[in-house]
Design a protein around this motif. Structure first.
Motif, PDB file in Angstrom:
ATOM      1  N   ALA A 115       0.674  -1.210   0.022  1.00 22.19           N
ATOM      2  CA  ALA A 115      -0.005   0.098   0.114  1.00 22.19           C
ATOM      3  C   ALA A 115       0.773   1.252   0.042  1.00 22.19           C
ATOM      4  O   ALA A 115       0.609   2.276  -0.763  1.00 22.19           O
ATOM      5  CB  ALA A 115      -0.962  -0.001   1.245  1.00 22.19           C
ATOM      6  N   GLU A 116       2.117   1.321   0.597  1.00 22.74           N
ATOM      7  CA  GLU A 116       2.839   2.358   1.072  1.00 22.74           C
ATOM      8  C   GLU A 116       3.630   2.517  -0.407  1.00 22.74           C
ATOM      9  O   GLU A 116       3.634   3.716  -0.817  1.00 22.74           O
ATOM     10  CB  GLU A 116       3.874   1.970   1.977  1.00 22.74           C
ATOM     11  CG  GLU A 116       4.716   3.094   2.430  1.00 22.74           C
ATOM     12  CD  GLU A 116       3.722   4.046   3.656  1.00 22.74           C
ATOM     13  OE1 GLU A 116       3.051   3.460   4.072  1.00 22.74           O
ATOM     14  OE2 GLU A 116       4.177   5.262   3.497  1.00 22.74           O
ATOM     15  N   SER A 117       3.853   1.546  -1.035  1.00 25.83           N
ATOM     16  CA  SER A 117       4.552   1.707  -2.578  1.00 25.83           C
ATOM     17  C   SER A 117       3.501   2.458  -3.603  1.00 25.83           C
ATOM     18  O   SER A 117       3.770   3.280  -4.209  1.00 25.83           O
ATOM     19  CB  SER A 117       4.836   0.286  -3.041  1.00 25.83           C
ATOM     20  OG  SER A 117       5.662  -0.299  -2.087  1.00 25.83           O
ATOM     21  N   VAL A 118       2.295   1.947  -3.588  1.00 28.23           N
ATOM     22  CA  VAL A 118       1.447   2.545  -4.310  1.00 28.23           C
ATOM     23  C   VAL A 118       1.141   3.873  -4.200  1.00 28.23           C
ATOM     24  O   VAL A 118       1.022   4.522  -5.148  1.00 28.23           O
ATOM     25  CB  VAL A 118      -0.183   1.639  -4.150  1.00 28.23           C
ATOM     26  CG1 VAL A 118      -1.283   2.369  -5.098  1.00 28.23           C
ATOM     27  CG2 VAL A 118       0.224   0.046  -4.697  1.00 28.23           C
ATOM     28  N   SER A 119       1.032   4.221  -2.880  1.00 27.81           N
ATOM     29  CA  SER A 119       0.967   5.754  -2.618  1.00 27.81           C
ATOM     30  C   SER A 119       2.184   6.439  -2.792  1.00 27.81           C
ATOM     31  O   SER A 119       2.396   7.622  -2.204  1.00 27.81           O
ATOM     32  CB  SER A 119       0.226   5.904  -1.341  1.00 27.81           C
ATOM     33  OG  SER A 119       1.018   5.361  -0.268  1.00 27.81           O
ATOM     34  N   ASP A 120       3.447   5.821  -3.186  1.00 28.35           N
ATOM     35  CA  ASP A 120       4.711   6.597  -3.289  1.00 28.35           C
ATOM     36  C   ASP A 120       5.032   6.917  -2.059  1.00 28.35           C
ATOM     37  O   ASP A 120       5.887   7.949  -1.872  1.00 28.35           O
ATOM     38  CB  ASP A 120       4.367   7.593  -4.312  1.00 28.35           C
ATOM     39  CG  ASP A 120       5.664   7.764  -4.989  1.00 28.35           C
ATOM     40  OD1 ASP A 120       6.906   6.820  -4.882  1.00 28.35           O
ATOM     41  OD2 ASP A 120       5.871   8.647  -6.105  1.00 28.35           O
ATOM     42  N   GLY A 121       4.697   6.425  -0.923  1.00 26.57           N
ATOM     43  CA  GLY A 121       5.207   6.696   0.445  1.00 26.57           C
ATOM     44  C   GLY A 121       6.668   6.841   0.665  1.00 26.57           C
ATOM     45  O   GLY A 121       7.184   7.397   1.695  1.00 26.57           O
ATOM     46  N   PHE A 122       7.476   5.941  -0.099  1.00 26.36           N
ATOM     47  CA  PHE A 122       8.819   6.073   0.373  1.00 26.36           C
ATOM     48  C   PHE A 122       9.542   7.235  -0.283  1.00 26.36           C
ATOM     49  O   PHE A 122      10.734   7.735   0.201  1.00 26.36           O
ATOM     50  CB  PHE A 122       9.484   4.703  -0.235  1.00 26.36           C
ATOM     51  CG  PHE A 122       9.053   3.622   0.350  1.00 26.36           C
ATOM     52  CD1 PHE A 122       8.724   3.412   1.777  1.00 26.36           C
ATOM     53  CD2 PHE A 122       8.528   2.397  -0.569  1.00 26.36           C
ATOM     54  CE1 PHE A 122       8.179   2.173   2.191  1.00 26.36           C
ATOM     55  CE2 PHE A 122       7.862   1.343  -0.073  1.00 26.36           C
ATOM     56  CZ  PHE A 122       7.699   0.919   1.351  1.00 26.36           C
ATOM     57  N   ALA A 123       9.047   7.831  -1.445  1.00 27.69           N
ATOM     58  CA  ALA A 123       9.876   8.646  -2.084  1.00 27.69           C
ATOM     59  C   ALA A 123      10.287  10.057  -1.364  1.00 27.69           C
ATOM     60  O   ALA A 123       9.301  10.346  -0.518  1.00 27.69           O
ATOM     61  CB  ALA A 123       8.776   9.311  -3.433  1.00 27.69           C
ATOM     62  N   GLY A 124      11.228  10.496  -1.609  1.00 29.60           N
ATOM     63  CA  GLY A 124      11.751  11.873  -0.844  1.00 29.60           C
ATOM     64  C   GLY A 124      11.903  11.818   0.724  1.00 29.60           C
ATOM     65  O   GLY A 124      11.957  12.536   1.554  1.00 29.60           O
ATOM     66  N   LYS A 125      11.894  10.380   1.254  1.00 33.16           N
ATOM     67  CA  LYS A 125      12.287   9.941   2.828  1.00 33.16           C
ATOM     68  C   LYS A 125      13.615   9.835   2.745  1.00 33.16           C
ATOM     69  O   LYS A 125      14.387   9.154   2.069  1.00 33.16           O
ATOM     70  CB  LYS A 125      11.462   9.151   3.339  1.00 33.16           C
ATOM     71  CG  LYS A 125       9.869   9.197   3.349  1.00 33.16           C
ATOM     72  CD  LYS A 125       9.450   8.752   4.587  1.00 33.16           C
ATOM     73  CE  LYS A 125       7.918   9.107   4.664  1.00 33.16           C
ATOM     74  NZ  LYS A 125       6.854   7.963   4.414  1.00 33.16           N
ATOM     75  N   SER A 126      14.213  10.569   3.861  1.00 28.00           N
ATOM     76  CA  SER A 126      15.524  10.092   4.263  1.00 28.00           C
ATOM     77  C   SER A 126      15.551   8.740   5.051  1.00 28.00           C
ATOM     78  O   SER A 126      14.571   8.289   5.349  1.00 28.00           O
ATOM     79  CB  SER A 126      16.116  11.003   5.295  1.00 28.00           C
ATOM     80  OG  SER A 126      15.438  10.702   6.554  1.00 28.00           O
ATOM     81  N   PRO A 127      16.956   8.009   5.045  1.00 30.23           N
ATOM     82  CA  PRO A 127      16.828   6.752   5.659  1.00 30.23           C
ATOM     83  C   PRO A 127      16.362   6.739   6.927  1.00 30.23           C
ATOM     84  O   PRO A 127      15.741   5.672   7.394  1.00 30.23           O
ATOM     85  CB  PRO A 127      18.429   6.526   5.435  1.00 30.23           C
ATOM     86  CG  PRO A 127      19.018   7.283   4.308  1.00 30.23           C
ATOM     87  CD  PRO A 127      18.165   8.512   4.115  1.00 30.23           C
ATOM     88  N   ASN A 128      16.687   7.852   7.617  1.00 30.09           N
ATOM     89  CA  ASN A 128      16.257   7.869   9.139  1.00 30.09           C
ATOM     90  C   ASN A 128      14.625   7.741   9.163  1.00 30.09           C
ATOM     91  O   ASN A 128      14.112   7.170   9.997  1.00 30.09           O
ATOM     92  CB  ASN A 128      16.597   9.066   9.864  1.00 30.09           C
ATOM     93  CG  ASN A 128      17.991   8.961  10.348  1.00 30.09           C
ATOM     94  OD1 ASN A 128      18.274   7.747  10.782  1.00 30.09           O
ATOM     95  ND2 ASN A 128      18.725  10.022  10.800  1.00 30.09           N
ATOM     96  N   GLU A 129      14.084   8.643   8.202  1.00 27.40           N
ATOM     97  CA  GLU A 129      12.454   8.561   8.382  1.00 27.40           C
ATOM     98  C   GLU A 129      12.260   7.297   8.018  1.00 27.40           C
ATOM     99  O   GLU A 129      11.154   6.891   8.524  1.00 27.40           O
ATOM    100  CB  GLU A 129      12.180   9.837   7.318  1.00 27.40           C
ATOM    101  CG  GLU A 129      12.311  11.082   7.740  1.00 27.40           C
ATOM    102  CD  GLU A 129      12.012  12.159   6.685  1.00 27.40           C
ATOM    103  OE1 GLU A 129      11.606  13.280   7.062  1.00 27.40           O
ATOM    104  OE2 GLU A 129      12.501  11.685   5.503  1.00 27.40           O
ATOM    105  N   ILE A 130      12.677   6.674   7.079  1.00 24.45           N
ATOM    106  CA  ILE A 130      11.941   5.242   6.549  1.00 24.45           C
ATOM    107  C   ILE A 130      12.197   4.178   7.633  1.00 24.45           C
ATOM    108  O   ILE A 130      11.369   3.742   8.056  1.00 24.45           O
ATOM    109  CB  ILE A 130      12.980   4.873   5.452  1.00 24.45           C
ATOM    110  CG1 ILE A 130      12.440   5.746   3.974  1.00 24.45           C
ATOM    111  CG2 ILE A 130      12.553   3.379   5.066  1.00 24.45           C
ATOM    112  CD1 ILE A 130      13.054   5.269   2.810  1.00 24.45           C
TER     113      ILE A 130
END
Ligand code: TRP
Length: 453
Positions: A115-130
């Motif tokens: 679900a996170e991938s579909v909503s492009d939820g990883f884009a623009g996040k720093s390693p710490n945030e992920i």
């Protein structure tokens, strides 16, 4: 009693047994265990174990099921004509339950990550945030619990469809899709700058890294990945047609298992090296490391969706086999209808999986020898319960079951002439495998219960 179901043709059978073996074990567990144990050296040991230990075990377990024509517990009882051995089958049912307790949680994570991938939820996040998003998610309680429950319900629905219309049909569709997705990912990974370093890590062994502990890890990984030591191959064996060739099934399945594991490694490690990530990142490799990679790489959006779909499909075809061990047990031993038996198991699984999730919540007191329930149940099954189950199944196949019955099953009553292969298998099953399991076991169990400080 009505006639027992069987799988259809050889393709159907390989798809179902392959669906059981190819799972989170290949895509989530194998890469990180290989990463922690030195990469290529581990893979080498792993392949030898799969060939000389896991294939004969798989053949013997399938033989026990096909000869016994019953669930794990019933097959042992019928073949030995005593009650003592049925305990081994019961142990398998318990092991399946414990494996499912964490399997459904991890599979639930794959739904969330899809679900996170579909909503492009990883884009623009720093390693710490992920990383902190992952930690917040797994320790949030209700989210992972509801996803694990969703996964249990979906697996249960396939099981309720029955052996042929539910299990076999789902596998025939999902398995080829998975293979295509994975090959696509491996091809994509050749375009990364870390490709040569990643493949070297996986394919260029450093023999000094092979230790007793690596060997036991490889054995545990092989058992987990090939669904051994807990009755899954016994119950699936009981559905294999009397005319089907066991060597062909076990051989094809083992090749698929090892190939898919290595391909997952080849899909993942080039990315790991390209982005300077630690190969020994542990269980979080797939859930923290990879999203980071996806966030940074071109085409990462599509790739992450595809990857988590793959992970989910792999998980559901395997969980079906784990649940079938329990459902066939309840259905046949207590004469409860299949649908009701499935419901009972689903409720029990919902409870234990929730406990696993809760043990990961902050301040949770659910801990065993310092581990949360997911880690503990994983270790308990792969280094203890599965080797013990496999050991007793081999003692049964080699020493209790008559040589003639085993040979009959392995040759499908003389239909296939595999004289030399059968003799080698018998020798391995009777002497070598029990000795290897015992040896590794004694050296390593001691360490497990007295963890190094
Ligand atoms: N082999 C599966 C995997 O690789 C997991 C699995 C399914 C399993 N059935 C099993 C593991 C039985 C041990 C025993 O993910």
């Amino acid at each position: 009693m009505s006639k027992r179901s069987t799988f259809g043709n050889i393709f159907g059978t390989i798809a179902v047994v392959g669906g059981s073996v190819v799972g989170l074990g290949n895509i989530w567990r194998f890469p990180y265990v290989a990463g922690e144990n030195g990469g290529a050296a581990f893979i080498l040991v792993y392949i030898c174990m799969s060939l000389f230990i896991s294939i004969p075990i798989m053949l013997t377990e399938m033989s026990i099921g096909r000869a016994g024509q019953s669930n794990a517990m019933g097959s042992f009882r019928r073949l030995s004509k005593t009650r003592a051995w049925q305990g081994v089958g019961l142990l398998g049912v318990i092991t399946a339950f414990i494996i499912m307790s964490f399997y459904s949680v991890i599979a639930g994570w794959s739904i969330k990550f899809f679900a996170e991938s579909v909503s492009d939820g990883f884009a623009g996040k720093s390693p710490n945030e992920i990383e902190s998003a992952f930690t917040a998610f797994i320790s949030s309680g209700w989210k992972p619990i509801s996803l694990a429950l969703l996964f249990i319900v979906m697996s249960g629905a396939i099981i309720m469809g029955g052996v042929t219309k539910g299990i076999e049909k789902a596998n025939k569709i999902l398995m080829p899709i998975m293979a295509i997705i994975l090959v696509g990912m491996v091809i994509k990974s050749t375009t990364l700058s870390g490709w040569s370093e990643g493949t070297k890590f996986l394919l260029n062994p450093d023999f000094s890294k092979i230790t007793w502990s690596v060997a036991l890890q490889a054995l545990g990984q092989s058992f987990f990945s090939m669904s051994l030591g807990m009755g899954a191959m016994i119950i699936y064996g009981s559905y294999i047609k009397k005319k089907s060739n066991m060597f062909k099934i076990a051989g094809m399945v083992a090749i698929s298992d090892v190939t898919i594991a290595v391909l997952s490694g080849l899909a993942i490690f080039p990315a790991v090296f390209t982005f300077g990530i630690e190969p020994a990142s542990g269980p979080q490799l797939v859930f923290i490391t990879l999203p980071n990679v996806f966030a940074q790489m071109s085409g990462g959006y599509i790739l992450s969706i595809v990857f988590f779909v793959l992970l989910f499909f792999a998980a559901i075809t395997s969980s079906v086999s784990l649940i079938e061990v329990m459902v066939s047990f309840v259905h046949e031993e207590f004469r409860i209808k299949r649908v009701q038996a499935t419901l009972i198991i689903m409720i029990a699984l919902a409870l234990i999986s929730s406990a696993c999730v809760m043990s990961q919540m902050p301040g949770s007191t659910i801990r065993v020898i310092g581990l949360d329930l997911i880690d503990f149940n994983d270790k308990l099954t792969s280094v203890f319960l599965m080797p013990v189950g496999a050991l007793f199944s081999m003692l049964f196949g080699g020493w209790v079951l008559s040589r003639k019955s085993l040979f009959n099953e392995l040759s499908s009553n003389g239909l296939f002439k595999h004289d030399t292969l059968i003799k080698i298998t018998y020798f391995l099953v009777k002497y070598i495998i029990p000795a290897v399991i015992l040896l590794l076991f004694i050296t390593e169990t001691i360490k497990f219960f007295i963890p190094a400080t």
